[in-house]
Structure formats: C-alpha cells, structure tokens
Design an enzyme around this catalytic site. Structure first.
Site, PDB file in Angstrom:
ATOM      1  N   MET A 123       0.810  -1.210   0.000  1.00  0.00           N
ATOM      2  CA  MET A 123       0.000   0.000   0.000  1.00  0.00           C
ATOM      3  C   MET A 123       0.854   1.276   0.000  1.00  0.00           C
ATOM      4  SD  MET A 123      -2.939   1.751   0.297  1.00  0.00           S
ATOM      5  CE  MET A 123      -4.354   0.811   0.650  1.00  0.00           C
ATOM      6  N   VAL A 146       5.145  -3.379  -1.464  1.00  0.00           N
ATOM      7  CA  VAL A 146       4.746  -4.586  -0.721  1.00  0.00           C
ATOM      8  C   VAL A 146       5.879  -4.978   0.232  1.00  0.00           C
ATOM      9  CG1 VAL A 146       3.294  -5.378  -2.638  1.00  0.00           C
ATOM     10  CG2 VAL A 146       5.629  -6.261  -2.439  1.00  0.00           C
ATOM     11  N   LYS A 167       8.243  -9.438  -4.711  1.00  0.00           N
ATOM     12  CA  LYS A 167       8.436  -8.251  -5.551  1.00  0.00           C
ATOM     13  C   LYS A 167       8.682  -8.659  -7.008  1.00  0.00           C
ATOM     14  CE  LYS A 167      10.013  -5.027  -1.962  1.00  0.00           C
ATOM     15  NZ  LYS A 167       9.068  -3.921  -1.882  1.00  0.00           N
ATOM     16  N   HIS A 205      12.731   5.443  -3.258  1.00  0.00           N
ATOM     17  CA  HIS A 205      12.823   5.031  -1.852  1.00  0.00           C
ATOM     18  C   HIS A 205      12.450   6.199  -0.940  1.00  0.00           C
ATOM     19  CE1 HIS A 205      15.477   3.511   1.686  1.00  0.00           C
ATOM     20  NE2 HIS A 205      14.226   3.167   1.842  1.00  0.00           N
ATOM     21  N   ASN A 257      20.419   3.156   3.599  1.00  0.00           N
ATOM     22  CA  ASN A 257      20.339   1.921   4.397  1.00  0.00           C
ATOM     23  C   ASN A 257      21.621   1.102   4.352  1.00  0.00           C
ATOM     24  OD1 ASN A 257      17.821   2.457   5.364  1.00  0.00           O
ATOM     25  ND2 ASN A 257      16.748   1.268   3.801  1.00  0.00           N
TER      26      ASN A 257
HETATM   27  C1  ZOZ Z   1      19.274  -2.268   6.804  1.00  0.00           C
HETATM   28  C2  ZOZ Z   1      17.876  -2.500   7.341  1.00  0.00           C
HETATM   29  C3  ZOZ Z   1      16.994  -1.324   7.062  1.00  0.00           C
HETATM   30  C4  ZOZ Z   1      15.681  -1.401   7.721  1.00  0.00           C
HETATM   31  C5  ZOZ Z   1      14.971  -0.034   7.791  1.00  0.00           C
HETATM   32  C6  ZOZ Z   1      14.159   0.239   6.579  1.00  0.00           C
HETATM   33  C7  ZOZ Z   1      13.515   1.603   6.628  1.00  0.00           C
HETATM   34  C8  ZOZ Z   1      13.951   2.424   5.443  1.00  0.00           C
HETATM   35  O1  ZOZ Z   1      14.033   1.956   4.310  1.00  0.00           O
HETATM   36  C9  ZOZ Z   1      14.404   3.804   5.660  1.00  0.00           C
HETATM   37  C10 ZOZ Z   1      13.689   4.519   6.765  1.00  0.00           C
HETATM   38  O2  ZOZ Z   1      12.609   4.994   6.620  1.00  0.00           O
HETATM   39  S1  ZOZ Z   1      14.519   4.591   8.249  1.00  0.00           S
HETATM   40  C11 ZOZ Z   1      13.556   5.756   9.191  1.00  0.00           C
HETATM   41  C12 ZOZ Z   1      13.902   7.159   8.801  1.00  0.00           C
HETATM   42  N1  ZOZ Z   1      13.147   8.101   9.610  1.00  0.00           N
HETATM   43  C13 ZOZ Z   1      13.699   8.750  10.659  1.00  0.00           C
HETATM   44  O3  ZOZ Z   1      14.860   8.617  10.961  1.00  0.00           O
HETATM   45  C14 ZOZ Z   1      12.772   9.617  11.445  1.00  0.00           C
HETATM   46  C15 ZOZ Z   1      13.525  10.521  12.370  1.00  0.00           C
HETATM   47  N2  ZOZ Z   1      12.551  11.325  13.130  1.00  0.00           N
HETATM   48  C16 ZOZ Z   1      12.181  12.556  12.743  1.00  0.00           C
HETATM   49  O4  ZOZ Z   1      12.677  13.106  11.782  1.00  0.00           O
HETATM   50  C17 ZOZ Z   1      11.143  13.234  13.612  1.00  0.00           C
HETATM   51  O5  ZOZ Z   1      11.216  12.675  14.911  1.00  0.00           O
HETATM   52  C18 ZOZ Z   1       9.680  13.093  13.069  1.00  0.00           C
HETATM   53  C19 ZOZ Z   1       9.594  13.834  11.728  1.00  0.00           C
HETATM   54  C20 ZOZ Z   1       9.272  11.652  12.891  1.00  0.00           C
HETATM   55  C21 ZOZ Z   1       8.718  13.717  14.059  1.00  0.00           C
HETATM   56  O6  ZOZ Z   1       9.154  15.014  14.323  1.00  0.00           O
HETATM   57  P1  ZOZ Z   1       8.326  15.933  15.354  1.00  0.00           P
HETATM   58  O7  ZOZ Z   1       8.252  15.230  16.665  1.00  0.00           O
HETATM   59  O8  ZOZ Z   1       8.893  17.301  15.319  1.00  0.00           O
HETATM   60  O9  ZOZ Z   1       6.978  15.929  14.602  1.00  0.00           O
HETATM   61  P2  ZOZ Z   1       5.548  16.342  14.988  1.00  0.00           P
HETATM   62  O10 ZOZ Z   1       5.386  17.775  14.596  1.00  0.00           O
HETATM   63  O11 ZOZ Z   1       5.149  15.936  16.363  1.00  0.00           O
HETATM   64  O12 ZOZ Z   1       4.731  15.432  13.953  1.00  0.00           O
HETATM   65  C22 ZOZ Z   1       4.845  15.595  12.561  1.00  0.00           C
HETATM   66  C23 ZOZ Z   1       4.196  14.396  11.926  1.00  0.00           C
HETATM   67  O13 ZOZ Z   1       4.999  13.229  12.182  1.00  0.00           O
HETATM   68  C24 ZOZ Z   1       4.199  12.231  12.792  1.00  0.00           C
HETATM   69  N3  ZOZ Z   1       5.032  11.502  13.749  1.00  0.00           N
HETATM   70  C25 ZOZ Z   1       5.707  12.015  14.787  1.00  0.00           C
HETATM   71  N4  ZOZ Z   1       6.334  11.035  15.454  1.00  0.00           N
HETATM   72  C26 ZOZ Z   1       6.039   9.880  14.801  1.00  0.00           C
HETATM   73  C27 ZOZ Z   1       6.358   8.548  15.008  1.00  0.00           C
HETATM   74  N5  ZOZ Z   1       7.121   8.150  16.025  1.00  0.00           N
HETATM   75  N6  ZOZ Z   1       5.867   7.628  14.159  1.00  0.00           N
HETATM   76  C28 ZOZ Z   1       5.069   7.977  13.129  1.00  0.00           C
HETATM   77  N7  ZOZ Z   1       4.729   9.249  12.880  1.00  0.00           N
HETATM   78  C29 ZOZ Z   1       5.199  10.181  13.717  1.00  0.00           C
HETATM   79  C30 ZOZ Z   1       3.087  12.983  13.485  1.00  0.00           C
HETATM   80  O14 ZOZ Z   1       1.976  12.157  13.709  1.00  0.00           O
HETATM   81  C31 ZOZ Z   1       2.816  14.070  12.487  1.00  0.00           C
HETATM   82  O15 ZOZ Z   1       2.042  13.516  11.437  1.00  0.00           O
HETATM   83  P3  ZOZ Z   1       0.861  14.337  10.738  1.00  0.00           P
HETATM   84  O16 ZOZ Z   1       0.025  14.922  11.798  1.00  0.00           O
HETATM   85  O17 ZOZ Z   1       0.142  13.356   9.869  1.00  0.00           O
HETATM   86  O18 ZOZ Z   1       1.563  15.391   9.920  1.00  0.00           O
HETATM   87  N1  NAI Z   2       8.930   0.695   6.993  1.00  0.00           N
HETATM   88  C1  NAI Z   2       9.716   1.642   6.536  1.00  0.00           C
HETATM   89  O1  NAI Z   2      10.189   2.512   7.260  1.00  0.00           O
HETATM   90  C2  NAI Z   2      10.085   1.683   5.103  1.00  0.00           C
HETATM   91  C3  NAI Z   2       9.766   0.641   4.264  1.00  0.00           C
HETATM   92  N2  NAI Z   2      10.153   0.700   2.963  1.00  0.00           N
HETATM   93  C4  NAI Z   2       9.855  -0.392   2.062  1.00  0.00           C
HETATM   94  O2  NAI Z   2       8.470  -0.368   1.763  1.00  0.00           O
HETATM   95  C5  NAI Z   2       7.999  -1.693   1.536  1.00  0.00           C
HETATM   96  C6  NAI Z   2       6.877  -1.992   2.490  1.00  0.00           C
HETATM   97  O3  NAI Z   2       7.367  -1.924   3.802  1.00  0.00           O
HETATM   98  P1  NAI Z   2       6.431  -1.597   5.031  1.00  0.00           P
HETATM   99  O4  NAI Z   2       5.480  -0.517   4.640  1.00  0.00           O
HETATM  100  O5  NAI Z   2       7.259  -1.423   6.213  1.00  0.00           O
HETATM  101  O6  NAI Z   2       5.673  -2.963   5.133  1.00  0.00           O
HETATM  102  P2  NAI Z   2       4.260  -3.278   5.718  1.00  0.00           P
HETATM  103  O7  NAI Z   2       4.317  -4.692   6.118  1.00  0.00           O
HETATM  104  O8  NAI Z   2       3.853  -2.257   6.703  1.00  0.00           O
HETATM  105  O9  NAI Z   2       3.340  -3.091   4.445  1.00  0.00           O
HETATM  106  C7  NAI Z   2       3.386  -3.918   3.322  1.00  0.00           C
HETATM  107  C8  NAI Z   2       2.041  -3.866   2.677  1.00  0.00           C
HETATM  108  O10 NAI Z   2       2.087  -4.576   1.458  1.00  0.00           O
HETATM  109  C9  NAI Z   2       0.835  -5.219   1.328  1.00  0.00           C
HETATM  110  N3  NAI Z   2       0.933  -6.302   0.356  1.00  0.00           N
HETATM  111  C10 NAI Z   2       1.544  -7.486   0.509  1.00  0.00           C
HETATM  112  N4  NAI Z   2       1.419  -8.203  -0.622  1.00  0.00           N
HETATM  113  C11 NAI Z   2       0.724  -7.454  -1.498  1.00  0.00           C
HETATM  114  C12 NAI Z   2       0.280  -7.637  -2.824  1.00  0.00           C
HETATM  115  N5  NAI Z   2       0.511  -8.784  -3.461  1.00  0.00           N
HETATM  116  N6  NAI Z   2      -0.403  -6.642  -3.420  1.00  0.00           N
HETATM  117  C13 NAI Z   2      -0.656  -5.506  -2.766  1.00  0.00           C
HETATM  118  N7  NAI Z   2      -0.255  -5.264  -1.513  1.00  0.00           N
HETATM  119  C14 NAI Z   2       0.425  -6.223  -0.877  1.00  0.00           C
HETATM  120  C15 NAI Z   2       0.526  -5.717   2.730  1.00  0.00           C
HETATM  121  O11 NAI Z   2      -0.815  -6.057   2.890  1.00  0.00           O
HETATM  122  C16 NAI Z   2       0.940  -4.497   3.538  1.00  0.00           C
HETATM  123  O12 NAI Z   2      -0.093  -3.560   3.695  1.00  0.00           O
HETATM  124  C17 NAI Z   2       9.192  -2.614   1.723  1.00  0.00           C
HETATM  125  O13 NAI Z   2       9.794  -2.827   0.481  1.00  0.00           O
HETATM  126  C18 NAI Z   2      10.099  -1.786   2.612  1.00  0.00           C
HETATM  127  O14 NAI Z   2      11.441  -2.145   2.486  1.00  0.00           O
HETATM  128  C19 NAI Z   2      10.826   1.771   2.442  1.00  0.00           C
HETATM  129  C20 NAI Z   2      11.110   2.829   3.240  1.00  0.00           C
HETATM  130  C21 NAI Z   2      10.784   2.884   4.628  1.00  0.00           C
END
Ligand code: ZOZ
Ligand code: NAI
Length: 412
Positions: free
Chosen positions: A1, A72, A79, A122, A172
């Site tokens: 999604m 996904v 994929k 990404h 990453n």
């Molecule tokens: C090798 C293995 C790899 C595995 C990993 C795979 C993952 C990936 O492929 C790559 C990734 O995404 S890694 C994660 C990268 N993200 C970060 O590092 C986030 C760092 N945090 C921030 O920048 C701020 O704390 C943040 C911006 C989150 C919040 O900042 P503030 O506290 O100042 O923000 P707020 O003004 O309170 O809120 C703004 C919006 O952010 C939402 N939010 C806040 N905390 C959150 C949290 N903990 N989780 C989810 N959403 C969150 C908040 O709800 C608000 O959303 P909206 O109201 O919709 O705008």
């Molecule tokens: N979680 C994260 O912070 C990040 C994740 N990604 C990438 O995004 C992708 C999804 O990760 P997440 O959102 O964490 O996983 P998730 O597990 O939260 O979501 C995956 C979604 O894919 C759906 N799905 C599975 N098979 C499907 C199909 N055949 N057709 C349509 N939908 C299907 C599932 O129902 C689920 O909603 C992965 O490739 C991940 O590496 C990239 C950046 C950040």
C-alpha cells in the site's frame, strides 16, 4: 500500500489508485489515509483532496496509470512476481518503480518488458513527513526515467537524490553497520534508552532504537533472513555470536521472534500504549532479555560512555559513507549528507555524517576507527576505509575536494 506515499501524492494534486491485497487492510489503510489528508488540509486551510483517491484490491485497475510505486513487503520473490504482473497489466509506457529499502532494483527491472522504465523510489518513514526521496538508478534505467522521477519528487516537495543500485543503496547501506554497532553496544552493557539518549543529545531527531521501532523491525529481519544471517538457513556450526566469519549480535532477531515489530505491534525496543502509538516507553522485558542474554553468553556488562556510543555509531556511518563514495554509489559526499539530513533526522547543524567527519578532523576519525577496530577485529565495518586513509595521507582536504581522490567513472 504505501499509505504515506499516497498522501504525499494526493496532497500535491496527483490522483492515486491505492492497491492492497487484503480487504480488511484496505479499509484500515483507507481510513488512515483519509485521516492524514484531513489533518494536513486543516493545517493548510484547504479542503482534503479525497476525490483524487481510489482504493482497490485488483491489480487490473492499474492498467492505465502513468507510474506505479510498488510498496509490498520486503520480500524479493514477492516483488519479482509483482513486477512481472505489473509488466503484463500496465501499458507499455508506464514507469514501474519500487520503494524497496535495499533490494536489487535491476533484478526487478529484469522481470519486466521495459527495464529502461524501472527505477527505485525510496521514501523514508513517516513517508508523508520525511523530505527525502532516494532515486535509485539501475544500470538499465534510462535518463528520461530518472529525470521523470526526479521531477515527480520535486512536485511532491521532496528533496531527491540519485543513487546507485547496491544492497541498501546509500542510506540503508550506511544504516546497516550503524544498527549493528548499536546492537553490539547493547551486548556490552548499554540499554536502548541510554544509546538513544546519547544519539538524541548529539542531535538526532530520534535515537537508533526509537527510529527502528518507527520504521518496523521486521523489515531488517526479512533482509537478514534473506542474507542467511538468521532463520532456518543459518549454519549451526557458527561459533556463538558469529555469522559468516564476523561478529554478529542476534538480539534484534530475538526481539522480532517475540512478535515485537515496533510501533505497529505496540512493542519493539520500547513499549507503546497500543499498536500504532508513537510514544515510546522503556520496557522492562527488554532489559530482562538483555540481562538473560549477557548471562547466557558470559558477558560481563560494563559501563558504556555516551562518548563511545556517539563515536562508534556516527564514525561507523561516515566510514561506510567513504566506501560508498569509493564504490561510486553516491556521486559526492554532499549527497550522502543530504540523505542523512532529510531522511534520517541527522542534526542539521552538524551538516551530515561526512561534513561532521570533516569538522571532527579526518585524522581523528581515522584514529578512533583504528582504535575500535583493533579492539574488535571481527567487525569489518570498523576497519577504516581506504578512501579515509587516502584523504588523511593527502592532508585531509575539504569535502568539496574529496572527489579528486576518487576514480570518477560513475554513471551517476
Ligand atoms: C538495513 C535494514 C533497514 C531497515 C529499515 C528500513 C527503513 C527504510 O528503508 C528507511 C527509513 O525509513 S529509516 C527511518 C527514517 N526516519 C527517521 O529517521 C525519522 C527521524 N525522526 C524525525 O525526523 C522526527 O522525529 C519526526 C519527523 C518523525 C517527528 O518530528 P516531530 O516530533 O517534530 O513531529 P511532529 O510535529 O510531532 O509530527 C509531525 C508528523 O509526524 C508524525 N510523527 C511524529 N512522530 C512519529 C512517530 N514516532 N511515528 C510515526 N509518525 C510520527 C506525526 O503524527 C505528524 O504527522 P501528521 O500529523 O500526519 O503530519
Ligand atoms: N517501513 C519503513 O520505514 C520503510 C519501508 N520501505 C519499504 O516499503 C515496503 C513496504 O514496507 P512496510 O510498509 O514497512 O511494510 P508493511 O508490512 O507495513 O506493508 C506492506 C504492505 O504490502 C501489502 N501487500 C503485501 N502483498 C501485497 C500484494 N501482493 N499486493 C498488494 N499489496 C500487498 C501488505 O498487505 C501491507 O499492507 C518494503 O519494500 C520496505 O522495504 C521503504 C522505506 C521505509
């Protein structure tokens, strides 16, 4: 999604067809997207662009779209299948992109009849908030494809950076050793709270464990399983805490084995009041798990200083950054810094991991890495990279001169 991605598109006026595989999940995701868009619209004093969204369970509904962003599970077999299906269903000019965190974009391109129209898009969690878009240019992605995706990123208000195709790309690939180093610190005596506090005091928006809980611990777990580091394929003859000839910390796997995937399950490195909550609270069961683990392996817990935490985590990031430059996966050190500033909440006033290394002094970074590597010779990511050594030998030139020490035959 890819809920956050759908929100980022709709709020700039781009129509979206959001696809799910499960009816119940589709309803949940639909409601979450509507809530996010309504909150955003209220803040901006406009009406929520709900008419731009369509939700579906049928891949056939994607047949007339201009671009697909696949999001996904991080599962290569799944994929591959999706890319093959998309290639069959979508028109011949549809761009096919993937949000994979680090899988081979070119292998996915190879599943289609149009590898030149495939690229990585990404996004970073939370995708509707984080500014970064890594645009992964595979060896067969055409310049037009990359230009189109870059221009879409710009329209979405993202800061887009073109990177090469390798496991983890730039962000990453650097995150992997950073996460490993944090896990080693847990083994040695630190707690998730202590490590996070040290990194947050350094200036990160979130410490490594809070960030992992936000992104979901299962993503990395899937990657480790696919690389044979954990799960059924692991060679049982490995010495304890060693995999593939290197030091390995199984604690993150143990946490996932308990169904603790982070915020989305209501527990991970921390606990949350309910699944989906964002307020991390220390969890005694993680402390117990760490103590039991240390006892089991006869590890005497020691006091880890905040200085050591920051040095081992942040210099590890920069060290991998140097390797990425050598491998020409990033075109320049400034690109790596932009990725960390806008994608991972690296403190902006420190300028990004590469600029930070240059302000600390490359000689000092090298000295520290040598020190930690000597103490941990089975941790290859602590071994100072050849480029770092070369730069020190050249008198530590400023960041904008580093490229002169790298072979510049990159296609980026
Ligand atoms: C090798 C293995 C790899 C595995 C990993 C795979 C993952 C990936 O492929 C790559 C990734 O995404 S890694 C994660 C990268 N993200 C970060 O590092 C986030 C760092 N945090 C921030 O920048 C701020 O704390 C943040 C911006 C989150 C919040 O900042 P503030 O506290 O100042 O923000 P707020 O003004 O309170 O809120 C703004 C919006 O952010 C939402 N939010 C806040 N905390 C959150 C949290 N903990 N989780 C989810 N959403 C969150 C908040 O709800 C608000 O959303 P909206 O109201 O919709 O705008
Ligand atoms: N979680 C994260 O912070 C990040 C994740 N990604 C990438 O995004 C992708 C999804 O990760 P997440 O959102 O964490 O996983 P998730 O597990 O939260 O979501 C995956 C979604 O894919 C759906 N799905 C599975 N098979 C499907 C199909 N055949 N057709 C349509 N939908 C299907 C599932 O129902 C689920 O909603 C992965 O490739 C991940 O590496 C990239 C950046 C950040």
């Amino acid at each position: 999604m890819g809920r956050g991605i759908a929100v980022s598109l709709a709020r700039v006026g781009i129509s979206v067809i959001a696809l799910e595989s499960d009816k119940k999940l589709l309803e949940v995701s639909k409601q979450m997207i509507i809530n996010m868009l309504e909150r955003d619209a209220k803040r901006r004093g406009v009406s929520a662009p709900l008419d731009l969204l369509k939700f579906t369970l049928s891949l056939q509904d994607l047949k007339d779209v201009d671009l697909v962003i696949e999001a996904v599970f991080e599962d290569m077999a799944l994929k591959r299948q999706i890319f093959q299906d998309l290639s069959n269903v979508c028109g011949p000019t549809t761009l096919l992109s993937t949000n994979t965190s680090g899988l081979d974009v070119d292998a996915l391109a190879g599943m289609t009849d149009r590898p030149h129209l495939v690229a990585g898009m990404h996004f970073f969690s939370p995708a509707h908030v984080m500014k970064l878009l890594e645009v992964v240019c595979g060896p067969r992605s055409s310049s037009e494809t990359i230009a189109t995706v870059m221009s879409l990123g710009k329209r979405m208000g993202k800061v887009s950076v073109v990177v090469g195709n390798c496991p983890g790309f730039v962000g990453n690939r650097m995150l992997k050793p950073y996460l490993e180093e944090a896990a080693f610190l847990l083994e040695e005596g630190a707690t998730p709270e202590q490590i996070d506090k040290a990194l947050e005091d350094f200036g990160f928006a979130m410490g490594v464990f809070r960030m992992s809980d936000l992104a979901g611990l299962d993503v990395g777990w899937r990657v480790r399983k696919e690389s044979g580091l954990t799960g059924v394929d692991v060679d049982q003859n490995n010495p304890p805490r060693q995999r593939q000839g290197r030091r390995y910390c199984p604690i993150p796997d143990m946490v996932c084995e308990q169904g603790r995937y982070g915020q989305k399950t209501g527990c991970g490195w921390y606990k949350y009041d309910k699944p989906g909550d964002t307020k991390a609270k220390p969890d005694l069961s993680i402390h117990n798990l760490l103590e039991t683990y240390r006892r089991r392996y006869g590890i005497t817990s020691r006091k880890v200083t905040n200085e050591e935490i920051v040095e081992r985590c942040v210099f590890t990031l920069a060290n991998e950054g140097f390797r990425i430059l050598e491998d020409r996966i990033a075109a320049r050190p400034e690109d790596i810094d932009v990725i960390y500033l806008f994608g991972y909440g690296f403190p902006s006033y420190r300028g990004g991991p590469m600029f930070y290394a240059s302000t600390v002094g490359l000689e000092r970074v090298l000295e520290k890495l040598e020190h930690y590597y000597n103490a941990n010779p089975d941790v290859p990511h602590l071994e100072p990279s050849p480029l770092l050594k070369k730069l020190v030998v050249c008198g530590s030139p400023p960041l904008n001169k580093w490229r002169e020490q790298i072979n510049l035959h990159s296609h980026l």
